[in-house]
Design an enzyme around this catalytic site. Structure first.
Site, PDB file in Angstrom:
ATOM      1  CG  HIS A  94      -1.527   8.162  -1.856  1.00  0.00           C
ATOM      2  ND1 HIS A  94      -2.598   8.835  -2.404  1.00  0.00           N
ATOM      3  CD2 HIS A  94      -2.058   7.258  -1.001  1.00  0.00           C
ATOM      4  CE1 HIS A  94      -3.722   8.343  -1.898  1.00  0.00           C
ATOM      5  NE2 HIS A  94      -3.420   7.386  -1.040  1.00  0.00           N
ATOM      6  CE  LYS A 124      -8.045   0.235  -4.446  1.00  0.00           C
ATOM      7  NZ  LYS A 124      -7.442   0.567  -3.181  1.00  0.00           N
ATOM      8  NE  ARG A 128       5.840 -21.640   1.989  1.00  0.00           N
ATOM      9  CZ  ARG A 128       6.289 -22.673   2.710  1.00  0.00           C
ATOM     10  NH1 ARG A 128       5.479 -23.656   3.010  1.00  0.00           N
ATOM     11  NH2 ARG A 128       7.524 -22.708   3.106  1.00  0.00           N
ATOM     12  CE  LYS A 164      -1.179  -0.482  -4.261  1.00  0.00           C
ATOM     13  NZ  LYS A 164      -0.940   0.976  -4.367  1.00  0.00           N
ATOM     14  CD  GLU A 220      -7.093   7.920   0.200  1.00  0.00           C
ATOM     15  OE1 GLU A 220      -7.026   7.960  -1.046  1.00  0.00           O
ATOM     16  OE2 GLU A 220      -6.127   7.602   0.924  1.00  0.00           O
ATOM     17  CG  ASN A 275      -0.242   5.270  -5.644  1.00  0.00           C
ATOM     18  OD1 ASN A 275      -0.767   4.831  -4.626  1.00  0.00           O
ATOM     19  ND2 ASN A 275       0.326   4.478  -6.550  1.00  0.00           N
ATOM     20  CG  HIS A 304      -3.294   7.729   4.678  1.00  0.00           C
ATOM     21  ND1 HIS A 304      -2.041   7.642   4.113  1.00  0.00           N
ATOM     22  CD2 HIS A 304      -4.165   7.350   3.706  1.00  0.00           C
ATOM     23  CE1 HIS A 304      -2.157   7.219   2.866  1.00  0.00           C
ATOM     24  NE2 HIS A 304      -3.435   7.033   2.591  1.00  0.00           N
ATOM     25  NE  ARG A 344      -4.056  -1.100  -6.724  1.00  0.00           N
ATOM     26  CZ  ARG A 344      -4.337  -2.154  -5.996  1.00  0.00           C
ATOM     27  NH1 ARG A 344      -4.314  -3.359  -6.531  1.00  0.00           N
ATOM     28  NH2 ARG A 344      -4.651  -2.015  -4.721  1.00  0.00           N
ATOM     29  CG  HIS A 402       2.951   7.534   1.479  1.00  0.00           C
ATOM     30  ND1 HIS A 402       3.066   6.579   0.504  1.00  0.00           N
ATOM     31  CD2 HIS A 402       1.697   7.407   1.964  1.00  0.00           C
ATOM     32  CE1 HIS A 402       1.931   5.904   0.398  1.00  0.00           C
ATOM     33  NE2 HIS A 402       1.080   6.403   1.274  1.00  0.00           N
ATOM     34  CD  GLU A 425       0.900   1.099  -7.405  1.00  0.00           C
ATOM     35  OE1 GLU A 425      -0.070   1.453  -6.728  1.00  0.00           O
ATOM     36  OE2 GLU A 425       2.074   1.177  -7.008  1.00  0.00           O
TER      37      GLU A 425
HETATM   38  P1  NAD Z   1      -7.551   3.699  11.133  1.00  0.00           P
HETATM   39  O1  NAD Z   1      -7.727   2.281  10.783  1.00  0.00           O
HETATM   40  O2  NAD Z   1      -6.454   4.056  12.077  1.00  0.00           O
HETATM   41  O3  NAD Z   1      -8.920   4.257  11.714  1.00  0.00           O
HETATM   42  C1  NAD Z   1      -9.004   5.613  12.073  1.00  0.00           C
HETATM   43  C2  NAD Z   1      -9.528   5.798  13.510  1.00  0.00           C
HETATM   44  O4  NAD Z   1     -10.931   5.511  13.513  1.00  0.00           O
HETATM   45  C3  NAD Z   1      -8.916   4.875  14.547  1.00  0.00           C
HETATM   46  O5  NAD Z   1      -8.742   5.632  15.735  1.00  0.00           O
HETATM   47  C4  NAD Z   1      -9.983   3.812  14.779  1.00  0.00           C
HETATM   48  O6  NAD Z   1      -9.931   3.297  16.087  1.00  0.00           O
HETATM   49  C5  NAD Z   1     -11.251   4.590  14.556  1.00  0.00           C
HETATM   50  N1  NAD Z   1     -12.381   3.838  14.052  1.00  0.00           N
HETATM   51  C6  NAD Z   1     -12.419   2.873  13.113  1.00  0.00           C
HETATM   52  N2  NAD Z   1     -13.672   2.554  12.801  1.00  0.00           N
HETATM   53  C7  NAD Z   1     -14.471   3.312  13.583  1.00  0.00           C
HETATM   54  C8  NAD Z   1     -15.880   3.454  13.709  1.00  0.00           C
HETATM   55  N3  NAD Z   1     -16.719   2.793  12.916  1.00  0.00           N
HETATM   56  N4  NAD Z   1     -16.350   4.336  14.626  1.00  0.00           N
HETATM   57  C9  NAD Z   1     -15.501   5.064  15.396  1.00  0.00           C
HETATM   58  N5  NAD Z   1     -14.174   4.995  15.303  1.00  0.00           N
HETATM   59  C10 NAD Z   1     -13.659   4.126  14.400  1.00  0.00           C
HETATM   60  O7  NAD Z   1      -7.319   4.614   9.848  1.00  0.00           O
HETATM   61  P2  NAD Z   1      -7.961   4.676   8.394  1.00  0.00           P
HETATM   62  O8  NAD Z   1      -8.044   6.111   8.073  1.00  0.00           O
HETATM   63  O9  NAD Z   1      -9.157   3.826   8.265  1.00  0.00           O
HETATM   64  O10 NAD Z   1      -6.835   4.005   7.496  1.00  0.00           O
HETATM   65  C11 NAD Z   1      -5.584   4.573   7.337  1.00  0.00           C
HETATM   66  C12 NAD Z   1      -4.611   3.507   6.912  1.00  0.00           C
HETATM   67  O11 NAD Z   1      -5.031   2.927   5.669  1.00  0.00           O
HETATM   68  C13 NAD Z   1      -3.207   4.009   6.693  1.00  0.00           C
HETATM   69  O12 NAD Z   1      -2.298   3.151   7.336  1.00  0.00           O
HETATM   70  C14 NAD Z   1      -3.012   3.920   5.188  1.00  0.00           C
HETATM   71  O13 NAD Z   1      -1.677   3.667   4.809  1.00  0.00           O
HETATM   72  C15 NAD Z   1      -3.888   2.765   4.845  1.00  0.00           C
HETATM   73  N6  NAD Z   1      -4.343   2.737   3.435  1.00  0.00           N
HETATM   74  C16 NAD Z   1      -4.194   1.600   2.734  1.00  0.00           C
HETATM   75  C17 NAD Z   1      -4.640   1.508   1.442  1.00  0.00           C
HETATM   76  C18 NAD Z   1      -4.547   0.207   0.695  1.00  0.00           C
HETATM   77  O14 NAD Z   1      -4.843   0.188  -0.498  1.00  0.00           O
HETATM   78  N7  NAD Z   1      -4.177  -0.875   1.331  1.00  0.00           N
HETATM   79  C19 NAD Z   1      -5.245   2.621   0.837  1.00  0.00           C
HETATM   80  C20 NAD Z   1      -5.399   3.786   1.572  1.00  0.00           C
HETATM   81  C21 NAD Z   1      -4.938   3.839   2.882  1.00  0.00           C
HETATM   82  N1  GLY Z   2      -4.751   2.997  -2.445  1.00  0.00           N
HETATM   83  C1  GLY Z   2      -4.077   2.792  -3.662  1.00  0.00           C
HETATM   84  C2  GLY Z   2      -4.268   1.454  -4.275  1.00  0.00           C
HETATM   85  O1  GLY Z   2      -4.957   0.618  -3.736  1.00  0.00           O
HETATM   86  O2  GLY Z   2      -3.718   1.182  -5.291  1.00  0.00           O
END
Ligand code: NAD
Ligand code: GLY
Length: 371
Positions: A251, A230, A124, A146, A188, A248, A269, A244, A255, A240
């Site tokens: 997005h 942010k 939990r 998120k 971003e 997006n 992404h 907030r 998506h 949101e």
């Molecule tokens: P990711 O976590 O897949 O990382 C991208 C690539 O970089 C991977 O191949 C990873 O192995 C590699 N990598 C990571 N750190 C590294 C480093 N320091 N050196 C070399 N390689 C490295 O992708 P991302 O772009 O970081 O994140 C994308 C994800 O984030 C998506 O799933 C998206 O939906 C999510 N997201 C979430 C939010 C939120 O608010 N929660 C906001 C934006 C995006």
């Molecule tokens: N990435 C969008 C949010 O965190 O609200």
């Protein structure tokens, strides 16, 4: 190590800090001991990050006399799936995670989203710290709480709000990031300027090329600026319900492209968000909300830093505007049957709109398919 910058996410309860600086990993153990005292620590990371940096984090935690367990999951968007979540939760339980443990999400946005979600439902709710390793995660996903995974029906459809206790952004970790990933994160960064900071867009016009070429001071300035923006938005609208939503921008479009490819890496992404943001400017211009020159300015900036401006031609995949529309209709931002889109009045001013008709939307979607 230079003194880290500190940004606070001020919330009604559970406010937390984001620390940003070069080589922060070296003092991670010390920082955690100072803030959280003695806790059992569980590091969750993915194979690539583990190979590059796990030794450094482990060493820092050992120096601070922490007992740690490590769990490594495969990297990539495919890890935001139920079976990976289930395996991770079972591994954590088997390793003895308890309510007073501290979980560290050590990786990019995929690890942050997956591990944050696991932490929110385990026992939990267990405390967790984000140690983001990609530009995208440092400027966006590690901040704001998120968390979630994907469903075959759409992106991030299963998740929760669960704020981390601390975010430690070591910008030196970005040195090893492949250029394409850095650029995807940069999309971003640009998003923040487009939704609410025209001055920052001007700064990116001057410094964006240096930033994506790895210049450290530009990188740190951008991470701190985005985190400040942010933090302010999340402080006012944690769940949101209003402002907030602006984060997006691009997005809902993005998506849909990602879902169309079953979330594989042919489109990242950030790349999807970049093209989606251009579509939002285009749509806004066609609807008379903003000048066509703003769309051109953004497009030229993308071209300058080498972000994509069209959905690329792919082998064995034919994009379809009609299919995008059906993905968009399943987006979690659909309210009362209406698609909630982020449109713009100019660079630096975005707003929420749920009145866009499907025919103009189809025209815009179609215009960005490279044919
Ligand atoms: P990711 O976590 O897949 O990382 C991208 C690539 O970089 C991977 O191949 C990873 O192995 C590699 N990598 C990571 N750190 C590294 C480093 N320091 N050196 C070399 N390689 C490295 O992708 P991302 O772009 O970081 O994140 C994308 C994800 O984030 C998506 O799933 C998206 O939906 C999510 N997201 C979430 C939010 C939120 O608010 N929660 C906001 C934006 C995006
Ligand atoms: N990435 C969008 C949010 O965190 O609200």
């Amino acid at each position: 190590m230079t003194t880290p910058s500190k940004v606070t996410v001020a919330l009604k309860s559970n406010s937390y800090d984001i620390l940003i600086g070069d080589n922060l990993l070296e003092v991670a153990g010390e920082v955690l001991r100072e803030r959280f005292g003695s806790r059992r620590i569980f590091i969750v990371t993915e194979d690539r990050v583990a190979g590059l940096y796990l030794d450094r984090l482990r060493h820092s935690l050992f120096e601070a006399h922490y007992e740690i367990s490590e769990i490594i999951v495969p990297g990539g968007e495919g890890s935001k799936e139920f079976h990976v979540l289930q395996g991770l939760i079972e591994d954590l339980l088997e390793a003895g995670v308890a309510r007073d443990s501290l979980i560290i999400a050590f990786g990019g946005g995929v690890i942050g989203d997956l591990v944050g979600f696991a932490a929110s439902i385990l026992l939990r709710g267990v405390d967790y710290v984000q140690v983001p390793t990609t530009l995208l995660a440092q400027v966006d996903s590690a901040v704001g709480g998120k968390t979630g995974i994907n469903s075959p029906l759409g992106k991030n459809l299963i998740g929760s709000f669960h704020q981390p206790k601390l975010v430690l952004s070591d910008t030196s970790l970005l040195d090893s990031l492949p250029k394409r990933e850095l650029l995807a994160g940069y999309a971003e960064v640009v998003k923040y300027s487009l939704i609410g900071n025209a001055k920052f867009f001007g700064w990116l016009e001057e410094n964006g090329v240096a930033l994506v070429s790895g210049q450290k001071s530009a990188r740190e300035h951008a991470v701190a600026t985005c985190c400040k923006m942010k933090a302010e938005i999340v402080s006012k609208d944690e769940r949101e319900d209003g402002q907030r939503l602006l984060l997006n921008l691009g997005h809902t479009f993005g998506h849909a492209f990602e879902a169309d490819l079953d979330f594989d890496s042919r489109l990242l992404h950030g790349e999807a968000v970049a093209i989606g943001s251009l579509m939002a400017f285009d749509l806004s211009a066609r609807l008379g909300y903003c000048a066509a020159s703003a769309l051109e300015e953004v497009r030229l900036h993308y071209e300058k830093v080498k972000l994509p401006t069209l959905l690329p031609r792919l082998n064995e995949h034919v994009w379809s505007a009609e299919r995008f529309l059906s993905h968009m209709n399943r987006d979690k931002k659909v309210r009362n049957g209406k698609k909630v889109l982020i449109l713009v009045r100019r660079i630096g001013e975005a707003f929420v709109n749920d009145q866009v008709g499907e025919s103009i939307l189809l025209d815009v979607l179609d215009a960005y398919i490279d044919s």
